[in-house]
Design a protein around this motif. Sequence first.
Motif, PDB file in Angstrom:
ATOM      1  N   THR A   1       0.794  -1.156   0.104  1.00 43.51           N
ATOM      2  CA  THR A   1      -0.178   0.215  -0.036  1.00 43.51           C
ATOM      3  C   THR A   1       0.764   1.082   0.083  1.00 43.51           C
ATOM      4  N   PRO A   2       1.594   1.454  -0.971  1.00 43.01           N
ATOM      5  CA  PRO A   2       2.544   2.733  -1.177  1.00 43.01           C
ATOM      6  C   PRO A   2       1.605   3.955  -1.173  1.00 43.01           C
ATOM      7  N   ALA A   3       2.089   5.022  -0.676  1.00 42.81           N
ATOM      8  CA  ALA A   3       1.265   6.329  -0.610  1.00 42.81           C
ATOM      9  C   ALA A   3       1.268   6.849  -1.647  1.00 42.81           C
ATOM     10  N   ASN A   4       2.314   6.751  -2.550  1.00 44.97           N
ATOM     11  CA  ASN A   4       2.305   7.497  -3.794  1.00 44.97           C
ATOM     12  C   ASN A   4       3.340   6.595  -4.944  1.00 44.97           C
ATOM     13  N   VAL A   5       3.268   7.388  -6.128  1.00 42.15           N
ATOM     14  CA  VAL A   5       4.145   6.652  -7.172  1.00 42.15           C
ATOM     15  C   VAL A   5       5.607   6.816  -6.712  1.00 42.15           C
ATOM     16  N   PHE A   6       6.107   7.797  -6.182  1.00 43.31           N
ATOM     17  CA  PHE A   6       7.457   7.614  -5.712  1.00 43.31           C
ATOM     18  C   PHE A   6       7.739   6.514  -4.732  1.00 43.31           C
ATOM     19  N   VAL A   7       6.872   6.289  -3.805  1.00 45.11           N
ATOM     20  CA  VAL A   7       7.241   5.015  -2.895  1.00 45.11           C
ATOM     21  C   VAL A   7       6.856   3.707  -3.637  1.00 45.11           C
ATOM     22  N   ALA A   8       6.068   3.519  -4.531  1.00 49.47           N
ATOM     23  CA  ALA A   8       5.833   2.519  -5.259  1.00 49.47           C
ATOM     24  C   ALA A   8       6.897   2.281  -6.071  1.00 49.47           C
ATOM     25  N   ASP A   9       7.548   3.276  -6.857  1.00 49.47           N
ATOM     26  CA  ASP A   9       8.496   3.113  -7.708  1.00 49.47           C
ATOM     27  C   ASP A   9       9.974   2.752  -6.841  1.00 49.47           C
ATOM     28  N   PHE A  10      10.197   3.515  -5.587  1.00 56.26           N
ATOM     29  CA  PHE A  10      11.293   3.376  -4.993  1.00 56.26           C
ATOM     30  C   PHE A  10      11.618   1.791  -4.265  1.00 56.26           C
TER      31      PHE A  10
ATOM     32  N   VAL B   1       0.724 -12.265 -20.237  1.00 58.50           N
ATOM     33  CA  VAL B   1       0.729 -12.020 -18.707  1.00 58.50           C
ATOM     34  C   VAL B   1      -0.251 -12.088 -17.921  1.00 58.50           C
ATOM     35  N   HIS B   2      -0.840 -12.887 -17.101  1.00 58.57           N
ATOM     36  CA  HIS B   2      -1.925 -12.633 -16.379  1.00 58.57           C
ATOM     37  C   HIS B   2      -1.455 -11.933 -14.974  1.00 58.57           C
ATOM     38  N   TYR B   3      -2.756 -11.186 -14.356  1.00 62.80           N
ATOM     39  CA  TYR B   3      -2.577 -10.354 -13.205  1.00 62.80           C
ATOM     40  C   TYR B   3      -3.819 -10.559 -12.515  1.00 62.80           C
ATOM     41  N   ALA B   4      -3.846 -10.200 -11.258  1.00 68.35           N
ATOM     42  CA  ALA B   4      -5.327 -10.392 -10.526  1.00 68.35           C
ATOM     43  C   ALA B   4      -5.685  -8.762 -10.247  1.00 68.35           C
ATOM     44  N   LEU B   5      -6.674  -8.619 -10.319  1.00 68.33           N
ATOM     45  CA  LEU B   5      -7.187  -7.012 -10.338  1.00 68.33           C
ATOM     46  C   LEU B   5      -6.793  -6.506  -8.983  1.00 68.33           C
ATOM     47  N   ASP B   6      -6.812  -6.970  -7.732  1.00 68.92           N
ATOM     48  CA  ASP B   6      -6.112  -6.768  -6.497  1.00 68.92           C
ATOM     49  C   ASP B   6      -4.772  -6.134  -6.635  1.00 68.92           C
ATOM     50  N   ASP B   7      -4.149  -6.830  -7.389  1.00 65.71           N
ATOM     51  CA  ASP B   7      -2.704  -6.328  -7.719  1.00 65.71           C
ATOM     52  C   ASP B   7      -2.294  -4.979  -8.535  1.00 65.71           C
ATOM     53  N   VAL B   8      -3.567  -4.455  -8.831  1.00 66.02           N
ATOM     54  CA  VAL B   8      -3.355  -3.179  -9.798  1.00 66.02           C
ATOM     55  C   VAL B   8      -3.445  -2.121  -8.770  1.00 66.02           C
ATOM     56  N   MET B   9      -2.442  -1.341  -8.868  1.00 62.73           N
ATOM     57  CA  MET B   9      -2.417  -0.014  -8.220  1.00 62.73           C
ATOM     58  C   MET B   9      -2.874   1.173  -9.074  1.00 62.73           C
ATOM     59  N   VAL B  10      -3.677   2.159  -8.601  1.00 60.86           N
ATOM     60  CA  VAL B  10      -4.031   3.231  -9.551  1.00 60.86           C
ATOM     61  C   VAL B  10      -3.795   4.347  -8.684  1.00 60.86           C
ATOM     62  N   PHE B  11      -3.176   5.390  -9.433  1.00 64.12           N
ATOM     63  CA  PHE B  11      -2.665   6.836  -8.690  1.00 64.12           C
ATOM     64  C   PHE B  11      -3.355   7.960  -9.440  1.00 64.12           C
ATOM     65  N   SER B  12      -3.570   8.923  -8.662  1.00 58.76           N
ATOM     66  CA  SER B  12      -3.813  10.053  -9.269  1.00 58.76           C
ATOM     67  C   SER B  12      -2.839  10.649 -10.338  1.00 58.76           C
ATOM     68  N   GLY B  13      -3.313  11.082 -11.470  1.00 59.12           N
ATOM     69  CA  GLY B  13      -2.507  11.631 -12.534  1.00 59.12           C
ATOM     70  C   GLY B  13      -2.133  13.121 -11.965  1.00 59.12           C
ATOM     71  N   LYS B  14      -2.799  13.950 -11.135  1.00 61.66           N
ATOM     72  CA  LYS B  14      -2.525  15.070 -10.717  1.00 61.66           C
ATOM     73  C   LYS B  14      -1.432  15.162  -9.520  1.00 61.66           C
ATOM     74  N   THR B  15      -1.910  14.435  -8.628  1.00 62.90           N
ATOM     75  CA  THR B  15      -1.022  14.302  -7.364  1.00 62.90           C
ATOM     76  C   THR B  15      -0.144  13.227  -7.141  1.00 62.90           C
ATOM     77  N   GLU B  16      -0.419  12.130  -7.801  1.00 63.43           N
ATOM     78  CA  GLU B  16       0.356  10.763  -7.649  1.00 63.43           C
ATOM     79  C   GLU B  16       0.196  10.277  -6.573  1.00 63.43           C
ATOM     80  N   LEU B  17      -0.897  10.644  -5.718  1.00 62.02           N
ATOM     81  CA  LEU B  17      -1.051   9.863  -4.440  1.00 62.02           C
ATOM     82  C   LEU B  17      -1.913   8.707  -5.045  1.00 62.02           C
ATOM     83  N   ILE B  18      -2.040   7.635  -3.943  1.00 64.41           N
ATOM     84  CA  ILE B  18      -2.690   6.388  -4.500  1.00 64.41           C
ATOM     85  C   ILE B  18      -4.093   6.531  -4.243  1.00 64.41           C
ATOM     86  N   ILE B  19      -4.932   5.927  -5.294  1.00 65.60           N
ATOM     87  CA  ILE B  19      -6.404   6.088  -5.248  1.00 65.60           C
ATOM     88  C   ILE B  19      -6.760   4.758  -4.623  1.00 65.60           C
ATOM     89  N   LEU B  20      -6.236   3.565  -5.316  1.00 63.69           N
ATOM     90  CA  LEU B  20      -6.568   2.178  -4.832  1.00 63.69           C
ATOM     91  C   LEU B  20      -5.311   1.323  -5.277  1.00 63.69           C
TER      92      LEU B  20
END
Length: 368
Positions: free
Chosen positions: A228-237, A349-368
């Motif tokens: 549950t990264p807070a934003n794009v930076f944490v998810a990337d780092f 390549v298959h994936y589970a929907l629960d593994d999809v993270m979505v971030f705001s395009g404006k703030t880069e904060l996580i939405i889900l």
Amino acid sequence: MARVSLKDVNKVYRSRHHEVHAVSDLNLTINDGEFVALLGPSGCGKTSTLRMIVGLEDITSGEIHFDDTLVNRLDSQARNVAMAFETYALYPNFTIEENLAFPLEVRGVAPAERRRKAREIAEILRIDDILDQRPSALSGGQQQRVSLGRALIRDPAVFILDEVMSHIDAHLKFQMLFDLKAIHQEMKKTMVYVTHDQVEALALADRVAVMSHAELQQVGTRNDLYHTPANVFVADFIGEPPTNFFEAELFTGGNGTVLKVQGTDLEIALEEGHAQRIARWNEKQLTVGIRPQALHLGGDPSLPALEAEVAINEYLGERSILTMVNGRQTFRAVVDADTAAQRGDKVRVHYALDDVMVFSGKTELIIL
């Protein structure tokens, strides 16, 4: 031991022509006996934070407390903080025992007690068989243990480690990670570990504070940061290989809500609950993140999939990493080491929907 609390701490370096805001409104509590890592790239503010905790840098504004004591105006000696650095800073003409005991000698501790404490620390660090040698005869890993021991022997309230593994090779680093974890579990010291290496931080720390551009991005356990990264930076780092990111546009129609990845023919379908959460942000342009470990070659056919062409199959012994291309989008998946896919092969390549993270395009904060 001590609880360390930083409240609205700022550090600004000023010169005649400009100023640099090195730490911005930092709020962080390190609990009594906790092992916390400050993690981030060079220039993020972690070293300035460390130096303010120790008392080597003045605080521009804010407060630092050790338990209930405000330490802003106390020097480093009065704070009872011990440090170990990336450079070992051992006295070359002293034996290892003398190096270990030197902080106690400065305090006026009796020789017999100095010797007892030095041998006690040496046994914990597994260097009790080299006490009569000098630093030049030791390996890098042994010298680092002596440096740690010289800090620990002071029985500090807070123990600070600043990039202590920068000069250790990969094999010794894994041994040192084990040793440091064991030392913390045995001595239960409040420890603050500064590093740019996520492997070190995640392996050692009870919690990790991730910093970037002078600001605290997120503090949490390794599971918090990874899942549950807070934003794009944490998810990337956090995570190796890094997270795959897709710039996508939100579309809603008769077949439900989908995220269409720009520059490709890829689409990511969303469950109704997820679609409703995204809709509340009122944004069309979003960033999607999927970790390479969440993409499975030949996975459950009932799961959604991404189709792409293999560009590289990177064999790493216990696993392989596939780099794939669809249109202008490149992304990677961690697969079994015996995967035979080669350049030019078409794969799903298959994936589970629960593994999809979505971030705001404006703030880069996580939405889900």
